[in-house]
Write a protein that holds these residues in place. Sequence first.
Motif, PDB file in Angstrom:
ATOM      1  N   ASN A   1       0.814  -1.215   0.000  1.00  0.00           N
ATOM      2  CA  ASN A   1       0.000   0.000   0.000  1.00  0.00           C
ATOM      3  C   ASN A   1       0.848   1.265   0.000  1.00  0.00           C
ATOM      4  O   ASN A   1       0.352   2.360  -0.240  1.00  0.00           O
ATOM      5  CB  ASN A   1      -0.904   0.037   1.240  1.00  0.00           C
ATOM      6  CG  ASN A   1      -2.099  -0.876   1.126  1.00  0.00           C
ATOM      7  OD1 ASN A   1      -2.627  -1.079   0.046  1.00  0.00           O
ATOM      8  ND2 ASN A   1      -2.517  -1.435   2.247  1.00  0.00           N
ATOM      9  N   ASP A   2       2.142   1.142   0.319  1.00  0.00           N
ATOM     10  CA  ASP A   2       2.995   2.302   0.508  1.00  0.00           C
ATOM     11  C   ASP A   2       3.343   2.971  -0.822  1.00  0.00           C
ATOM     12  O   ASP A   2       3.415   2.322  -1.872  1.00  0.00           O
ATOM     13  CB  ASP A   2       4.282   1.899   1.221  1.00  0.00           C
ATOM     14  CG  ASP A   2       4.030   1.460   2.660  1.00  0.00           C
ATOM     15  OD1 ASP A   2       2.910   1.695   3.152  1.00  0.00           O
ATOM     16  OD2 ASP A   2       4.949   0.886   3.269  1.00  0.00           O
ATOM     17  N   PHE A   3       3.577   4.273  -0.735  1.00  0.00           N
ATOM     18  CA  PHE A   3       3.963   5.008  -1.933  1.00  0.00           C
ATOM     19  C   PHE A   3       4.747   6.253  -1.560  1.00  0.00           C
ATOM     20  O   PHE A   3       4.810   6.660  -0.393  1.00  0.00           O
ATOM     21  CB  PHE A   3       2.739   5.379  -2.779  1.00  0.00           C
ATOM     22  CG  PHE A   3       1.692   6.204  -2.072  1.00  0.00           C
ATOM     23  CD1 PHE A   3       1.719   7.584  -2.121  1.00  0.00           C
ATOM     24  CD2 PHE A   3       0.663   5.590  -1.366  1.00  0.00           C
ATOM     25  CE1 PHE A   3       0.752   8.350  -1.476  1.00  0.00           C
ATOM     26  CE2 PHE A   3      -0.317   6.348  -0.722  1.00  0.00           C
ATOM     27  CZ  PHE A   3      -0.274   7.721  -0.783  1.00  0.00           C
ATOM     28  N   VAL A   4       5.386   6.835  -2.568  1.00  0.00           N
ATOM     29  CA  VAL A   4       6.103   8.101  -2.441  1.00  0.00           C
ATOM     30  C   VAL A   4       5.229   9.193  -3.038  1.00  0.00           C
ATOM     31  O   VAL A   4       4.635   9.022  -4.101  1.00  0.00           O
ATOM     32  CB  VAL A   4       7.468   8.042  -3.159  1.00  0.00           C
ATOM     33  CG1 VAL A   4       8.084   9.439  -3.283  1.00  0.00           C
ATOM     34  CG2 VAL A   4       8.420   7.119  -2.418  1.00  0.00           C
ATOM     35  N   LEU A   5       5.147  10.314  -2.350  1.00  0.00           N
ATOM     36  CA  LEU A   5       4.317  11.438  -2.773  1.00  0.00           C
ATOM     37  C   LEU A   5       5.218  12.493  -3.407  1.00  0.00           C
ATOM     38  O   LEU A   5       6.307  12.790  -2.897  1.00  0.00           O
ATOM     39  CB  LEU A   5       3.606  12.025  -1.551  1.00  0.00           C
ATOM     40  CG  LEU A   5       2.429  12.985  -1.742  1.00  0.00           C
ATOM     41  CD1 LEU A   5       1.304  12.327  -2.529  1.00  0.00           C
ATOM     42  CD2 LEU A   5       1.914  13.428  -0.366  1.00  0.00           C
ATOM     43  N   THR A   6       4.787  13.039  -4.524  1.00  0.00           N
ATOM     44  CA  THR A   6       5.580  14.086  -5.170  1.00  0.00           C
ATOM     45  C   THR A   6       4.668  15.165  -5.738  1.00  0.00           C
ATOM     46  O   THR A   6       3.498  14.915  -6.046  1.00  0.00           O
ATOM     47  CB  THR A   6       6.471  13.502  -6.296  1.00  0.00           C
ATOM     48  OG1 THR A   6       7.378  14.511  -6.748  1.00  0.00           O
ATOM     49  CG2 THR A   6       5.642  13.030  -7.487  1.00  0.00           C
ATOM     50  N   GLY A   7       5.217  16.353  -5.847  1.00  0.00           N
ATOM     51  CA  GLY A   7       4.492  17.479  -6.450  1.00  0.00           C
ATOM     52  C   GLY A   7       5.490  18.453  -7.025  1.00  0.00           C
ATOM     53  O   GLY A   7       6.306  19.006  -6.291  1.00  0.00           O
ATOM     54  N   LEU A   8       5.476  18.634  -8.339  1.00  0.00           N
ATOM     55  CA  LEU A   8       6.400  19.546  -8.999  1.00  0.00           C
ATOM     56  C   LEU A   8       5.748  20.910  -9.142  1.00  0.00           C
ATOM     57  O   LEU A   8       4.805  21.086  -9.907  1.00  0.00           O
ATOM     58  CB  LEU A   8       6.796  18.989 -10.377  1.00  0.00           C
ATOM     59  CG  LEU A   8       7.697  19.881 -11.249  1.00  0.00           C
ATOM     60  CD1 LEU A   8       8.954  20.287 -10.494  1.00  0.00           C
ATOM     61  CD2 LEU A   8       8.044  19.178 -12.548  1.00  0.00           C
ATOM     62  N   HIS A   9       6.264  21.863  -8.368  1.00  0.00           N
ATOM     63  CA  HIS A   9       5.720  23.225  -8.328  1.00  0.00           C
ATOM     64  C   HIS A   9       4.240  23.204  -7.964  1.00  0.00           C
ATOM     65  O   HIS A   9       3.387  23.755  -8.675  1.00  0.00           O
ATOM     66  CB  HIS A   9       5.965  23.950  -9.658  1.00  0.00           C
ATOM     67  CG  HIS A   9       7.417  24.233  -9.893  1.00  0.00           C
ATOM     68  ND1 HIS A   9       8.023  24.093 -11.117  1.00  0.00           N
ATOM     69  CD2 HIS A   9       8.394  24.621  -9.039  1.00  0.00           C
ATOM     70  CE1 HIS A   9       9.307  24.391 -11.008  1.00  0.00           C
ATOM     71  NE2 HIS A   9       9.551  24.716  -9.762  1.00  0.00           N
ATOM     72  N   ALA A  10       3.967  22.538  -6.839  1.00  0.00           N
ATOM     73  CA  ALA A  10       2.615  22.525  -6.289  1.00  0.00           C
ATOM     74  C   ALA A  10       2.281  23.934  -5.811  1.00  0.00           C
ATOM     75  O   ALA A  10       2.955  24.500  -4.955  1.00  0.00           O
ATOM     76  CB  ALA A  10       2.523  21.523  -5.141  1.00  0.00           C
ATOM     77  N   CYS A  11       1.224  24.491  -6.362  1.00  0.00           N
ATOM     78  CA  CYS A  11       0.926  25.912  -6.209  1.00  0.00           C
ATOM     79  C   CYS A  11       0.335  26.246  -4.839  1.00  0.00           C
ATOM     80  O   CYS A  11      -0.533  25.540  -4.323  1.00  0.00           O
ATOM     81  CB  CYS A  11      -0.042  26.324  -7.310  1.00  0.00           C
ATOM     82  SG  CYS A  11      -0.438  28.082  -7.332  1.00  0.00           S
ATOM     83  N   GLY A  12       0.800  27.335  -4.247  1.00  0.00           N
ATOM     84  CA  GLY A  12       0.217  27.857  -3.015  1.00  0.00           C
ATOM     85  C   GLY A  12       0.152  26.845  -1.895  1.00  0.00           C
ATOM     86  O   GLY A  12       1.152  26.225  -1.520  1.00  0.00           O
ATOM     87  N   ASP A  13      -1.050  26.651  -1.341  1.00  0.00           N
ATOM     88  CA  ASP A  13      -1.240  25.763  -0.195  1.00  0.00           C
ATOM     89  C   ASP A  13      -1.097  24.293  -0.529  1.00  0.00           C
ATOM     90  O   ASP A  13      -1.007  23.465   0.383  1.00  0.00           O
ATOM     91  CB  ASP A  13      -2.639  25.985   0.403  1.00  0.00           C
ATOM     92  CG  ASP A  13      -2.679  27.133   1.399  1.00  0.00           C
ATOM     93  OD1 ASP A  13      -1.640  27.795   1.582  1.00  0.00           O
ATOM     94  OD2 ASP A  13      -3.745  27.364   1.983  1.00  0.00           O
ATOM     95  N   LEU A  14      -1.099  23.940  -1.809  1.00  0.00           N
ATOM     96  CA  LEU A  14      -1.048  22.521  -2.156  1.00  0.00           C
ATOM     97  C   LEU A  14       0.216  21.864  -1.616  1.00  0.00           C
ATOM     98  O   LEU A  14       0.181  20.726  -1.137  1.00  0.00           O
ATOM     99  CB  LEU A  14      -1.135  22.338  -3.669  1.00  0.00           C
ATOM    100  CG  LEU A  14      -1.135  20.883  -4.169  1.00  0.00           C
ATOM    101  CD1 LEU A  14      -2.263  20.091  -3.527  1.00  0.00           C
ATOM    102  CD2 LEU A  14      -1.241  20.846  -5.687  1.00  0.00           C
TER     103      LEU A  14
END
Length: 557
Positions: free
Chosen positions: A323-336
């Motif tokens: 169930n495990d995973f890595v979370l990523t966000g490239l230039h997640a805007c503002g509060d994201l």
Amino acid sequence: MSKEQLENVEVFTSSFSSEQQKELANRLITFLSQYSHLSDSFIIEFFSENLWDTLPKTWQAVLQDLSFPQIADLLLDAANNNRRYPSVWPLSLLAFRATAHALTFPREPRCDRGSVAEPKKPDEFLENHSQSSLLGHIFRKHVKPKKQHEIRKLGMLVKQLCEQTGCRRVVDVGSGQGHLTRFLSFGLRLSVTAIEADPTLVAMASRFDGELLWVLEKEKHKKKLRPEALPIPRHVAGWVNPKESWEVFIQQLKSPDHVGDDPVTLCNRKICSDVAHPSRLCGGQSQDLHQNDAEEDPSAGSLNHSAHEEGVSPDESHLQRSNDFVLTGLHACGDLSATLLRLFVSCPHVRGITSVACCYMKITTKESPTPPGLVTAPDLLPSGHESFGYPMSSWVRGLSGHQLSYKAREGACHALEDYVRRLREESELLRSHCYRAMLETFIRDTRPDLHRAGIQTIKKSHLLSFTEYACLGLARVGLPPDLPLDPERVAAMLKHQNKVVVYFSLSLLLAPVVETLVLLDRIIYLQENDVESRLVPLFNPNFSPRNFVLVALKPSR
């Protein structure tokens, strides 16, 4: 893992202790509070608010006659060790510049640190300025050079985190057109679920996936290679609600794919129109592709199990790990970006995170819960300190003067390296701030109630005379474009262009200091939740201004 990646890892292996982090936060806030009149000022009010006269007289005397290259060398370039002063500077100005540089997180990897004057692109673009030599051609289509650089560097870092955590699954939040998602999935063979709030972008991402599959299958057919099962990314259209629990987020990941043709169907349709025997190609392996989805995709596979059962027995440990995973966000805007960090802390299945933030001005705060430009549903607006984008940590929240204005956060988004290049080149683009500040005075003369009206960028304004510029700008705020302008007054203000540039440079010097405080607050927040993190200046700052990646791993179970 390549030598380059190992060198990048070394950048974030050393860190401040908890006490050093807190002390740095205190020093940052003390310094920014002292010079908030600079960080909070609007350069378009240079004339209307007499901003130059807010500077100490001793500063005015030594700064007013500086050339543009001198402004770059003496104020903004922290790496310049050969400064030549045309006059003796007051100690207060020297201390201001030195402190601003000293408190700022370095924006380049150790191996690349040098003068911000070097306006070169990354080496991967030496052969072709628009095509990265280190990124496969199938991942460059529809992707601008800056994004090519970013998805390659971040993708390899995410891959490294997956190896360190034992995860094969990645969730890409704020995935846009899916450029990073495709590289992670098709290039690095990771199982990826992408979630994006804009359904139009989700549809584009799925279409681009199909185009990439079509190219791959066409190449295999030409080379007579055996069909190969590929990890097809899933695209989910949805808004990540900062108020919801991690359990709701997991359920959101299990939502049906975006309505429309899946990439395999799009691939088959395209091949059928071009190839006489589609059964040999993508259509012949679509069953395997979907079977692979069921085995590898976090929402088609293990995430469809109860993702938040408590009391997992040893015999169920494999299921828990799956169930495990890595979370990523490239230039997640503002509060994201803040929301992703909170999900990382609270959700037991998120084992690692790479967070690249942007649009600091859209971060919510207690003082500004609905900043200009924020696009969200009313019921999603934060209502307590636990959901504001800044500050996140209890420590920073408890420090007097920690507040950051909208203007200070907006200033933190400016590209210091790009402005230094303009100064050194004595670019005509530098006159744009002076033009806008002049126009503000004429607008207020006519409409005293109209302050900081949104004019937006006037294309190629540096090639226009001020009269031509004013004609276009006045019309955008509903004023007569032929409004009489006193030519003597216009000429007098134009003579102060250097002062406008100096003042803006002083405020720009604080931009990386503000960014450092925002990011340090997040580091301290993670530390308060027993998670160590590192800040990596992963991207070339001359190419990608928001180049910091906040990296964190949870301890092994």
